[in-house]
Write an enzyme that holds these catalytic residues in place. Structure first.
Site, mmCIF file in Angstrom:
data_model
loop_
_atom_site.group_PDB
_atom_site.id
_atom_site.type_symbol
_atom_site.label_atom_id
_atom_site.label_comp_id
_atom_site.label_asym_id
_atom_site.label_seq_id
_atom_site.Cartn_x
_atom_site.Cartn_y
_atom_site.Cartn_z
ATOM 1 C CE LYS A 154 48.435 43.241 -0.666
ATOM 2 N NZ LYS A 154 49.634 43.474 0.206
ATOM 3 C CB THR A 158 47.279 40.001 -4.074
ATOM 4 O OG1 THR A 158 46.522 38.845 -4.451
ATOM 5 C CG2 THR A 158 46.292 41.144 -3.816
ATOM 6 C CG ASP A 159 46.296 36.440 -8.131
ATOM 7 O OD1 ASP A 159 45.846 36.654 -6.995
ATOM 8 O OD2 ASP A 159 46.372 35.292 -8.624
ATOM 9 C CD GLU A 160 42.623 37.154 -3.501
ATOM 10 O OE1 GLU A 160 41.706 37.813 -2.988
ATOM 11 O OE2 GLU A 160 43.030 36.079 -3.052
ATOM 12 C CE1 TYR A 167 45.102 40.574 1.090
ATOM 13 C CE2 TYR A 167 44.092 39.292 -0.680
ATOM 14 C CZ TYR A 167 45.217 39.790 -0.049
ATOM 15 O OH TYR A 167 46.458 39.529 -0.563
#
Ligand code: DAU
Length: 338
Positions: free
Chosen positions: A153, A125-127, A149
């Site tokens: 990731k 994810t970009d997060e 979260y």
């Protein structure tokens, strides 16, 4: 050439779109889904796929080594979507995020090492980069996750890197931005607000509503994964983004406008703790090296997505009914000062 592809988390939103895409695009491919059918994995998302003789569904958890080993038999390609993905849930209860996203990815990597696969795409994810106050993150930017979260990731992302460096497995990573489209679970901003507005319920906007997300249509997302799976360079990560930066308040107003609902439904509530202000990605690598570009027009894609929820009330009403208790809890929590 015929390939057998294992899609973990294939009963979820993006996974199920990827499965449909594979079956339509590659007439020789066999597609196997391994999915634990947690709250977000839904067999009805695979209704189209189930009609194909080239499709197989296995109910199983990526944390379960035996289940993973069985599912990997004869598999050439792996696309690993299976994960807990909702930031609010990770704040309320991080446990499943650590076990599924980190340990589950470890089990997938270890099993792939043992059995051998030709290609393995990890969906990150970009997060993992954290908040981009200005500019855009390139794939080599440091990982600075801010929620349980995104930290889980990032842990998985780094395991993939380590397995490539140490064991030279054919691993690739994608880091996509906020995705939207039909069949997205109504806890994420767009489907949550669409279904709330359809029920004339308030839309709880966190903080000042000025946070920015870069929206990617699910059809563009699955095409990007296809490019990376077939043409990406082993060991590399690829950013994927739609190039549609919008504030949350803009998205909320658009949804209300499309549904003909009043803006008085907007309710500003307490901010999400650790809330990332903005996500922004540099997509030069995937565009330059793999020739991928987002094709969807954002306004049209949003209109079609909203229409899908209008046309499929049974799909989301069943879910809203199931998750009523969780939603009440979240609402009480965010309303504590709002
Ligand atoms: O960027 C990719 C990520 O996008 C994925 O990795 C995550 O799995 C996915 O959940 C998503 O994360 P976000 O936290 O950005 O998505 P979410 O839909 O939860 O929220 C989008 C924005 O809307 C965020 O700034 C929080 C805000 N929001 C969300 C909800 C559910 C609200 O203001 N009110 C809400 O009720």
């Amino acid at each position: 050439m015929s390939k057998r592809v294992l899609v973990t988390g294939g009963a979820g939103f993006i996974g199920s779109h990827f499965v449909d895409y594979l079956l339509q695009t590659y007439p020789d491919y066999q597609v196997v889904v391994l999915d634990a059918l947690t709250y977000a994995g839904r067999l009805e998302n695979l209704a189209e796929a189930q009609k194909s003789p080239r499709f197989q569904f296995i109910k199983g958890d990526v944390r379960d080594r035996e289940a993973v080993r069985d599912a990997l038999q004869g598999v050439h390609y792996v696309v690993h979507f299976a994960a807990e993905t909702h930031v609010d849930r990770s704040i309320l209860n991080p446990d499943a995020f650590i076990t599924t996203d980190v340990y589950g990815t470890y089990v997938m990597l270890e099993s792939a090492r043992e059995l051998g696969v030709e290609r393995f795409v990890h969906v990150s994810t970009d997060e993992v980069y954290g908040s981009a106050e200005a500019g855009e993150f390139h794939e080599d930017a440091p990982l600075r996750p801010n929620s349980p979260y995104s930290a889980s990731k990032a842990g998985a992302d780094l395991l993939v890197r380590a397995y490539y460096q140490t064991y030279h497995l054919p691993l690739l990573t994608v880091r996509p931005s906020n995705t939207f489209g039909p069949r997205q679970y109504p806890e994420k901003l767009i489907p949550f607000f669409v279904t709330r507005a359809l029920n004339d319920q308030s839309l709880p906007l966190y903080g000042d509503g000025q946070q920015v997300r870069d929206w990617l249509y699910v059809g563009d997302h699955v095409r990007a994964i296809d490019r990376v799976l077939h043409h990406g360079q082993g060991g590399k990560a690829y950013n994927i983004a739609g190039g549609n930066e919008r504030t949350n308040i803009e998205i909320t107003r658009k949804i209300l406008h499309l549904l003909g609902k009043p803006e008085t439904l907007i309710q500003f509530v307490a901010d999400r703790p650790g809330h990332d202000r903005r996500y922004a990605l540099d997509t030069t690598r995937i565009q330059g090296e793999l020739g991928w570009r987002p094709e969807a027009n954002f306004d049209q894609a949003l209109t079609q997505t909203v229409q899908w929820y209008v046309d499929n009330p049974t799909w989301w009403q069943t879910i809203l009914h199931e998750q009523a208790e969780y939603r009440d809890f979240v609402a009480r929590w965010y309303n504590r000062s709002g």
